[in-house]
Design a protein around this motif. Sequence first.
Motif, short mmCIF file in Angstrom:
data_model
loop_
_atom_site.label_atom_id
_atom_site.label_comp_id
_atom_site.label_asym_id
_atom_site.label_seq_id
_atom_site.Cartn_x
_atom_site.Cartn_y
_atom_site.Cartn_z
N GLY A 1 0.83 -1.20 0.00
CA GLY A 1 0.00 0.00 0.00
C GLY A 1 0.86 1.24 0.00
N VAL A 2 0.59 2.13 -0.94
CA VAL A 2 1.35 3.38 -1.02
C VAL A 2 0.36 4.54 -0.95
N ASN A 3 0.47 5.33 0.10
CA ASN A 3 -0.36 6.50 0.31
C ASN A 3 0.30 7.68 -0.38
N GLY B 1 1.98 -2.80 -19.01
CA GLY B 1 2.42 -4.20 -19.04
C GLY B 1 1.93 -5.01 -17.86
N GLY B 2 1.15 -4.38 -16.98
CA GLY B 2 0.66 -5.05 -15.78
C GLY B 2 -0.78 -5.51 -15.91
N HIS B 3 -1.40 -5.74 -14.79
CA HIS B 3 -2.76 -6.29 -14.71
C HIS B 3 -3.54 -5.46 -13.71
N ILE B 4 -4.62 -4.84 -14.14
CA ILE B 4 -5.43 -4.02 -13.26
C ILE B 4 -6.40 -4.92 -12.50
N LEU B 5 -6.34 -4.87 -11.18
CA LEU B 5 -7.26 -5.63 -10.34
C LEU B 5 -8.51 -4.82 -10.05
N ARG B 6 -8.33 -3.53 -9.78
CA ARG B 6 -9.44 -2.60 -9.56
C ARG B 6 -8.99 -1.25 -10.12
N ALA B 7 -9.69 -0.79 -11.13
CA ALA B 7 -9.32 0.46 -11.79
C ALA B 7 -9.45 1.64 -10.81
N SER C 1 -8.16 5.70 -5.61
CA SER C 1 -7.31 4.55 -5.29
C SER C 1 -7.42 3.52 -6.41
N ALA C 2 -6.50 2.56 -6.40
CA ALA C 2 -6.51 1.49 -7.39
C ALA C 2 -5.71 0.30 -6.86
N ASP C 3 -6.01 -0.87 -7.38
CA ASP C 3 -5.26 -2.10 -7.10
C ASP C 3 -4.76 -2.65 -8.42
N TYR D 1 -1.45 -1.49 -3.96
CA TYR D 1 -2.67 -0.75 -3.63
C TYR D 1 -2.20 0.69 -3.48
N ILE D 2 -2.55 1.54 -4.44
CA ILE D 2 -2.15 2.94 -4.38
C ILE D 2 -3.39 3.77 -4.06
#
Length: 132
Positions: free
Chosen positions: A76-78, A95-101, A111-113, A123-124
């Motif tokens: 997690g990065v705040n 190049g990654g995979h979005i879990l939650r836009a 926020s996003a995962d 988790y940003i």
Amino acid sequence: MTLGATLYVKNSVEAAACYCDAFGMQIGYNAKNDDGSYMHAELEKDGQSIFAVSEYDEKNITQAMLLSDKPTMSLGVNLNSNEELNHAYGILTNGGHILRAIGELPWSPLSADLVDKYGVCWYIFVSQHKPD
């Protein structure tokens, strides 16, 4: 107490540069393997070590994380602003995979995962409220 995290990735030099760009960090203390990859590289922000990156050559783990809908752990990065979050999101999703836009949660206006191309789950978020 502090919690230390080391990200074990393939292409550690590229990954460290990617994370420095995404989060406005720089490489601090580091030691390299004979092939030039990082045995250990501490990534710092404002003079503080945030996490480390180390070379790991297990491709199956990265592939498993990229295909995962529910990783077992994320970092997690705040972030301080929507602009910082959008910047990091753009870099980490390449190049990654979005879990939650990108979206809103009850405790965060943005926020996003996601799992980045190195297999690391993030988790940003931007805090809705910050403690004094």
